[in-house]
Design a protein around this motif. Structure first.
Motif, PDB file in Angstrom:
ATOM      1  N   VAL A 236      13.800  -3.737  10.863  1.00 36.23           N
ATOM      2  CA  VAL A 236      12.352  -3.636  11.096  1.00 36.23           C
ATOM      3  C   VAL A 236      12.043  -3.719  12.584  1.00 36.23           C
ATOM      4  O   VAL A 236      11.221  -2.957  13.114  1.00 36.23           O
ATOM      5  CB  VAL A 236      11.604  -4.733  10.310  1.00 36.23           C
TER       6      VAL A 236
ATOM      7  N   SER B 127       9.431   3.245  17.105  1.00 36.68           N
ATOM      8  CA  SER B 127       8.255   4.013  16.702  1.00 36.68           C
ATOM      9  C   SER B 127       7.180   4.020  17.771  1.00 36.68           C
ATOM     10  O   SER B 127       6.337   4.922  17.799  1.00 36.68           O
ATOM     11  CB  SER B 127       7.678   3.458  15.401  1.00 36.68           C
TER      12      SER B 127
ATOM     13  N   GLY C 277      16.006   2.524  12.174  1.00 35.63           N
ATOM     14  CA  GLY C 277      15.846   1.187  11.613  1.00 35.63           C
ATOM     15  C   GLY C 277      16.782   0.947  10.446  1.00 35.63           C
ATOM     16  O   GLY C 277      17.377  -0.127  10.321  1.00 35.63           O
ATOM     17  N   LEU C 278      16.922   1.944   9.582  1.00 34.15           N
ATOM     18  CA  LEU C 278      17.816   1.810   8.428  1.00 34.15           C
ATOM     19  C   LEU C 278      19.272   1.711   8.863  1.00 34.15           C
ATOM     20  O   LEU C 278      20.034   0.886   8.331  1.00 34.15           O
ATOM     21  CB  LEU C 278      17.626   2.992   7.475  1.00 34.15           C
TER      22      LEU C 278
ATOM     23  N   GLY D 140      13.278  -0.412  14.293  1.00 34.68           N
ATOM     24  CA  GLY D 140      12.446   0.711  13.869  1.00 34.68           C
ATOM     25  C   GLY D 140      11.048   0.652  14.455  1.00 34.68           C
ATOM     26  O   GLY D 140      10.495   1.668  14.886  1.00 34.68           O
ATOM     27  N   TYR D 141      10.452  -0.538  14.503  1.00 32.65           N
ATOM     28  CA  TYR D 141       9.117  -0.674  15.072  1.00 32.65           C
ATOM     29  C   TYR D 141       9.115  -0.398  16.571  1.00 32.65           C
ATOM     30  O   TYR D 141       8.243   0.308  17.081  1.00 32.65           O
ATOM     31  CB  TYR D 141       8.570  -2.073  14.795  1.00 32.65           C
TER      32      TYR D 141
ATOM     33  N   VAL E 284       8.287   9.598  12.298  1.00 38.18           N
ATOM     34  CA  VAL E 284       8.460   8.545  11.301  1.00 38.18           C
ATOM     35  C   VAL E 284       9.879   8.575  10.749  1.00 38.18           C
ATOM     36  O   VAL E 284      10.497   7.519  10.521  1.00 38.18           O
ATOM     37  CB  VAL E 284       7.425   8.711  10.162  1.00 38.18           C
ATOM     38  N   PHE E 285      10.420   9.774  10.552  1.00 33.88           N
ATOM     39  CA  PHE E 285      11.769   9.889   9.996  1.00 33.88           C
ATOM     40  C   PHE E 285      12.831   9.364  10.955  1.00 33.88           C
ATOM     41  O   PHE E 285      13.775   8.692  10.540  1.00 33.88           O
ATOM     42  CB  PHE E 285      12.073  11.338   9.619  1.00 33.88           C
TER      43      PHE E 285
ATOM     44  N   SER F  12      12.358   7.126  13.372  1.00 33.48           N
ATOM     45  CA  SER F  12      12.181   5.673  13.477  1.00 33.48           C
ATOM     46  C   SER F  12      12.740   4.974  12.248  1.00 33.48           C
ATOM     47  O   SER F  12      13.424   3.952  12.354  1.00 33.48           O
ATOM     48  CB  SER F  12      10.709   5.320  13.627  1.00 33.48           C
ATOM     49  N   SER F  13      12.453   5.533  11.083  1.00 35.82           N
ATOM     50  CA  SER F  13      12.966   4.951   9.841  1.00 35.82           C
ATOM     51  C   SER F  13      14.482   5.063   9.772  1.00 35.82           C
ATOM     52  O   SER F  13      15.164   4.132   9.328  1.00 35.82           O
ATOM     53  CB  SER F  13      12.359   5.641   8.634  1.00 35.82           C
TER      54      SER F  13
END
Length: 135
Positions: free
Chosen positions: A87, A94, A107-108, A90-91, A100-101, A103-104
């Motif tokens: 998190v 971002s 993060g993942l 990713g934040y 969004v993809f 960043s996600s």
């Protein structure tokens, strides 16, 4: 004959020792988030608040995981550290106007790597009957 002296009960000292690491990491993360949020422009009050809130949230989360995490079993504890790192990464990513993809995805990926590393660390350092704690 001398009477047996009672050993005084040890009181737990509540200090700031457990906050030094989380606050340091939180402040560094807050500066990083604030720098990402302003995109090379001048500092505004809104970016300062984003950095401050991010620093406080991360420091409290790290402190909570360090304090209450050992009560969790190995796998959920590793997953909690992985989720926290995922998190946070990713934040922060971002805020650079990334999609969004992406960043996600970052993060993942960070969460998965951290979860595996934390699980390995907890597995190799746990205290069992076969390996008691050494002092």
């Amino acid at each position: 004959m001398a009477a047996h002296a009672a050993v005084p009960a040890r009181r737990r000292h509540i200090g700031t020792h457990g906050w030094a690491g989380p606050v340091t990491i939180g402040v560094l993360y807050g500066f990083y988030v604030e720098t990402n949020a302003r995109h090379g422009g001048p500092l505004a009050l809104s970016q300062l608040w984003i950095g401050l809130v991010s620093a406080v949230v991360l420091a409290v989360a790290i402190h909570a995981l360090r304090r209450y995490g050992p009560a969790l079993p190995r796998v959920p504890r590793a997953a909690a550290w992985g989720a926290l790192v995922g998190v946070a990464v990713g934040y922060a990513y971002s805020l650079t106007n990334a999609t969004v993809f992406s960043s996600s995805g970052l993060g993942l990926a960070s969460a998965l790597v951290t979860t595996v590393a934390a699980h390995y660390f907890f597995y190799t350092h746990e205290r069992t009957a076969a390996r008691p704690a050494t002092r």
